[in-house]
Design a protein around this motif. Structure first.
Motif, PDB file in Angstrom:
ATOM      1  N   ARG A 235      -3.496   7.731  -9.382  1.00 12.99           N
ATOM      2  CA  ARG A 235      -4.935   7.677  -9.113  1.00 12.99           C
ATOM      3  C   ARG A 235      -5.193   7.243  -7.681  1.00 12.99           C
ATOM      4  O   ARG A 235      -5.690   6.152  -7.409  1.00 12.99           O
ATOM      5  CB  ARG A 235      -5.627   6.719 -10.074  1.00 12.99           C
ATOM      6  CG  ARG A 235      -5.613   7.194 -11.488  1.00 12.99           C
ATOM      7  CD  ARG A 235      -6.469   6.299 -12.309  1.00 12.99           C
ATOM      8  NE  ARG A 235      -6.377   6.668 -13.710  1.00 12.99           N
ATOM      9  CZ  ARG A 235      -6.988   6.035 -14.663  1.00 12.99           C
ATOM     10  NH1 ARG A 235      -7.724   4.993 -14.387  1.00 12.99           N
ATOM     11  NH2 ARG A 235      -6.863   6.423 -15.903  1.00 12.99           N
ATOM     12  N   ARG A 236      -4.887   8.072  -6.759  1.00 17.73           N
ATOM     13  CA  ARG A 236      -5.034   7.732  -5.354  1.00 17.73           C
ATOM     14  C   ARG A 236      -6.489   7.691  -4.922  1.00 17.73           C
ATOM     15  O   ARG A 236      -6.863   6.905  -4.062  1.00 17.73           O
ATOM     16  CB  ARG A 236      -4.265   8.728  -4.503  1.00 17.73           C
ATOM     17  CG  ARG A 236      -2.791   8.612  -4.718  1.00 17.73           C
ATOM     18  CD  ARG A 236      -2.032   9.534  -3.790  1.00 17.73           C
ATOM     19  NE  ARG A 236      -0.623   9.425  -4.103  1.00 17.73           N
ATOM     20  CZ  ARG A 236       0.207  10.434  -4.137  1.00 17.73           C
ATOM     21  NH1 ARG A 236      -0.218  11.639  -3.875  1.00 17.73           N
ATOM     22  NH2 ARG A 236       1.466  10.252  -4.425  1.00 17.73           N
ATOM     23  N   LEU A 237      -7.326   8.524  -5.490  1.00 17.23           N
ATOM     24  CA  LEU A 237      -8.725   8.584  -5.081  1.00 17.23           C
ATOM     25  C   LEU A 237      -9.432   7.255  -5.350  1.00 17.23           C
ATOM     26  O   LEU A 237     -10.198   6.778  -4.513  1.00 17.23           O
ATOM     27  CB  LEU A 237      -9.447   9.721  -5.800  1.00 17.23           C
ATOM     28  CG  LEU A 237     -10.922   9.907  -5.426  1.00 17.23           C
ATOM     29  CD1 LEU A 237     -11.042  10.199  -3.940  1.00 17.23           C
ATOM     30  CD2 LEU A 237     -11.540  11.012  -6.246  1.00 17.23           C
ATOM     31  N   VAL A 238      -9.158   6.635  -6.492  1.00 21.04           N
ATOM     32  CA  VAL A 238      -9.776   5.348  -6.815  1.00 21.04           C
ATOM     33  C   VAL A 238      -9.371   4.301  -5.776  1.00 21.04           C
ATOM     34  O   VAL A 238     -10.200   3.541  -5.273  1.00 21.04           O
ATOM     35  CB  VAL A 238      -9.376   4.889  -8.239  1.00 21.04           C
ATOM     36  CG1 VAL A 238      -9.895   3.495  -8.528  1.00 21.04           C
ATOM     37  CG2 VAL A 238      -9.865   5.868  -9.274  1.00 21.04           C
ATOM     38  N   GLY A 239      -8.107   4.275  -5.435  1.00 19.19           N
ATOM     39  CA  GLY A 239      -7.621   3.333  -4.434  1.00 19.19           C
ATOM     40  C   GLY A 239      -8.232   3.579  -3.065  1.00 19.19           C
ATOM     41  O   GLY A 239      -8.579   2.638  -2.353  1.00 19.19           O
ATOM     42  N   LEU A 240      -8.355   4.833  -2.695  1.00 20.84           N
ATOM     43  CA  LEU A 240      -8.962   5.156  -1.400  1.00 20.84           C
ATOM     44  C   LEU A 240     -10.432   4.761  -1.357  1.00 20.84           C
ATOM     45  O   LEU A 240     -10.915   4.276  -0.335  1.00 20.84           O
ATOM     46  CB  LEU A 240      -8.797   6.646  -1.101  1.00 20.84           C
ATOM     47  CG  LEU A 240      -7.372   7.095  -0.784  1.00 20.84           C
ATOM     48  CD1 LEU A 240      -7.320   8.602  -0.640  1.00 20.84           C
ATOM     49  CD2 LEU A 240      -6.874   6.416   0.466  1.00 20.84           C
ATOM     50  N   VAL A 241     -11.152   4.931  -2.447  1.00 21.85           N
ATOM     51  CA  VAL A 241     -12.558   4.528  -2.504  1.00 21.85           C
ATOM     52  C   VAL A 241     -12.674   3.007  -2.381  1.00 21.85           C
ATOM     53  O   VAL A 241     -13.490   2.495  -1.619  1.00 21.85           O
ATOM     54  CB  VAL A 241     -13.226   5.040  -3.797  1.00 21.85           C
ATOM     55  CG1 VAL A 241     -14.588   4.410  -3.997  1.00 21.85           C
ATOM     56  CG2 VAL A 241     -13.340   6.555  -3.763  1.00 21.85           C
TER      57      VAL A 241
ATOM     58  N   ALA B  81       0.829  -1.209   0.000  1.00 19.20           N
ATOM     59  CA  ALA B  81       0.000   0.000   0.000  1.00 19.20           C
ATOM     60  C   ALA B  81       0.864   1.260   0.000  1.00 19.20           C
ATOM     61  O   ALA B  81       0.559   2.234  -0.701  1.00 19.20           O
ATOM     62  CB  ALA B  81      -0.928  -0.004   1.214  1.00 19.20           C
ATOM     63  N   ILE B  82       1.957   1.240   0.752  1.00 18.67           N
ATOM     64  CA  ILE B  82       2.851   2.398   0.781  1.00 18.67           C
ATOM     65  C   ILE B  82       3.502   2.604  -0.587  1.00 18.67           C
ATOM     66  O   ILE B  82       3.557   3.731  -1.094  1.00 18.67           O
ATOM     67  CB  ILE B  82       3.921   2.234   1.880  1.00 18.67           C
ATOM     68  CG1 ILE B  82       3.268   2.339   3.255  1.00 18.67           C
ATOM     69  CG2 ILE B  82       5.034   3.266   1.736  1.00 18.67           C
ATOM     70  CD1 ILE B  82       4.169   1.964   4.410  1.00 18.67           C
ATOM     71  N   LEU B  83       3.971   1.515  -1.199  1.00 17.94           N
ATOM     72  CA  LEU B  83       4.582   1.639  -2.529  1.00 17.94           C
ATOM     73  C   LEU B  83       3.570   2.131  -3.551  1.00 17.94           C
ATOM     74  O   LEU B  83       3.898   2.959  -4.414  1.00 17.94           O
ATOM     75  CB  LEU B  83       5.164   0.294  -2.973  1.00 17.94           C
ATOM     76  CG  LEU B  83       6.458  -0.122  -2.287  1.00 17.94           C
ATOM     77  CD1 LEU B  83       6.818  -1.542  -2.682  1.00 17.94           C
ATOM     78  CD2 LEU B  83       7.571   0.833  -2.643  1.00 17.94           C
ATOM     79  N   TRP B  84       2.352   1.612  -3.491  1.00 24.02           N
ATOM     80  CA  TRP B  84       1.321   2.064  -4.424  1.00 24.02           C
ATOM     81  C   TRP B  84       1.036   3.547  -4.218  1.00 24.02           C
ATOM     82  O   TRP B  84       0.895   4.302  -5.163  1.00 24.02           O
ATOM     83  CB  TRP B  84       0.052   1.243  -4.237  1.00 24.02           C
ATOM     84  CG  TRP B  84      -1.054   1.693  -5.120  1.00 24.02           C
ATOM     85  CD1 TRP B  84      -1.249   1.361  -6.423  1.00 24.02           C
ATOM     86  CD2 TRP B  84      -2.110   2.586  -4.773  1.00 24.02           C
ATOM     87  NE1 TRP B  84      -2.362   1.988  -6.903  1.00 24.02           N
ATOM     88  CE2 TRP B  84      -2.908   2.744  -5.915  1.00 24.02           C
ATOM     89  CE3 TRP B  84      -2.457   3.264  -3.608  1.00 24.02           C
ATOM     90  CZ2 TRP B  84      -4.028   3.553  -5.909  1.00 24.02           C
ATOM     91  CZ3 TRP B  84      -3.564   4.064  -3.617  1.00 24.02           C
ATOM     92  CH2 TRP B  84      -4.345   4.207  -4.763  1.00 24.02           C
ATOM     93  N   TRP B  85       0.939   3.962  -2.970  1.00 21.73           N
ATOM     94  CA  TRP B  85       0.642   5.357  -2.660  1.00 21.73           C
ATOM     95  C   TRP B  85       1.736   6.282  -3.200  1.00 21.73           C
ATOM     96  O   TRP B  85       1.464   7.367  -3.697  1.00 21.73           O
ATOM     97  CB  TRP B  85       0.497   5.533  -1.152  1.00 21.73           C
ATOM     98  CG  TRP B  85       0.171   6.935  -0.773  1.00 21.73           C
ATOM     99  CD1 TRP B  85       1.047   7.904  -0.379  1.00 21.73           C
ATOM    100  CD2 TRP B  85      -1.112   7.559  -0.784  1.00 21.73           C
ATOM    101  NE1 TRP B  85       0.385   9.069  -0.121  1.00 21.73           N
ATOM    102  CE2 TRP B  85      -0.953   8.890  -0.366  1.00 21.73           C
ATOM    103  CE3 TRP B  85      -2.380   7.112  -1.097  1.00 21.73           C
ATOM    104  CZ2 TRP B  85      -2.009   9.761  -0.264  1.00 21.73           C
ATOM    105  CZ3 TRP B  85      -3.428   8.000  -0.981  1.00 21.73           C
ATOM    106  CH2 TRP B  85      -3.245   9.298  -0.570  1.00 21.73           C
ATOM    107  N   GLU B  86       2.975   5.840  -3.107  1.00 19.46           N
ATOM    108  CA  GLU B  86       4.099   6.675  -3.534  1.00 19.46           C
ATOM    109  C   GLU B  86       4.251   6.725  -5.051  1.00 19.46           C
ATOM    110  O   GLU B  86       4.817   7.675  -5.577  1.00 19.46           O
ATOM    111  CB  GLU B  86       5.396   6.167  -2.908  1.00 19.46           C
ATOM    112  CG  GLU B  86       5.449   6.339  -1.411  1.00 19.46           C
ATOM    113  CD  GLU B  86       5.451   7.792  -0.984  1.00 19.46           C
ATOM    114  OE1 GLU B  86       6.041   8.625  -1.687  1.00 19.46           O
ATOM    115  OE2 GLU B  86       4.840   8.090   0.059  1.00 19.46           O
TER     116      GLU B  86
END
Length: 78
Positions: A53-59, A44-49
């Protein structure tokens, strides 16, 4: 002899407690669980960095947490 019927949460609890399992098996399962937690958090940290498209992941994450909580709380309401 008395038989009981465990629900889903009770079955998961027994699996997590390692009821009736030898110590090496419990240590193996705990090691695998710790590895999965580490891989999930680091992924998750690597994906975030790296992902834009962070909003899609957060949803998706929010929906999955809500579904998990709903499933966990559903036996408590009956």
């Amino acid at each position: 002899m008395r038989t009981t019927e465990n629900g889903f949460v009770a079955t998961l609890t027994n699996l997590h407690k390692g009821a009736g399992m030898p110590v090496p098996w419990i240590l193996l399962i705990d090691t695998l669980a710790g590895s999965l937690i580490f891989l999930s958090i680091s992924g998750a940290i690597l994906w975030w960095e790296t992902h834009r498209r962070r909003l899609v992941g957060l949803v998706i994450f929010g929906v999955s947490v809500a579904v998990t909580v709903a499933i966990a709380l559903s036996p408590l309401q009956s």
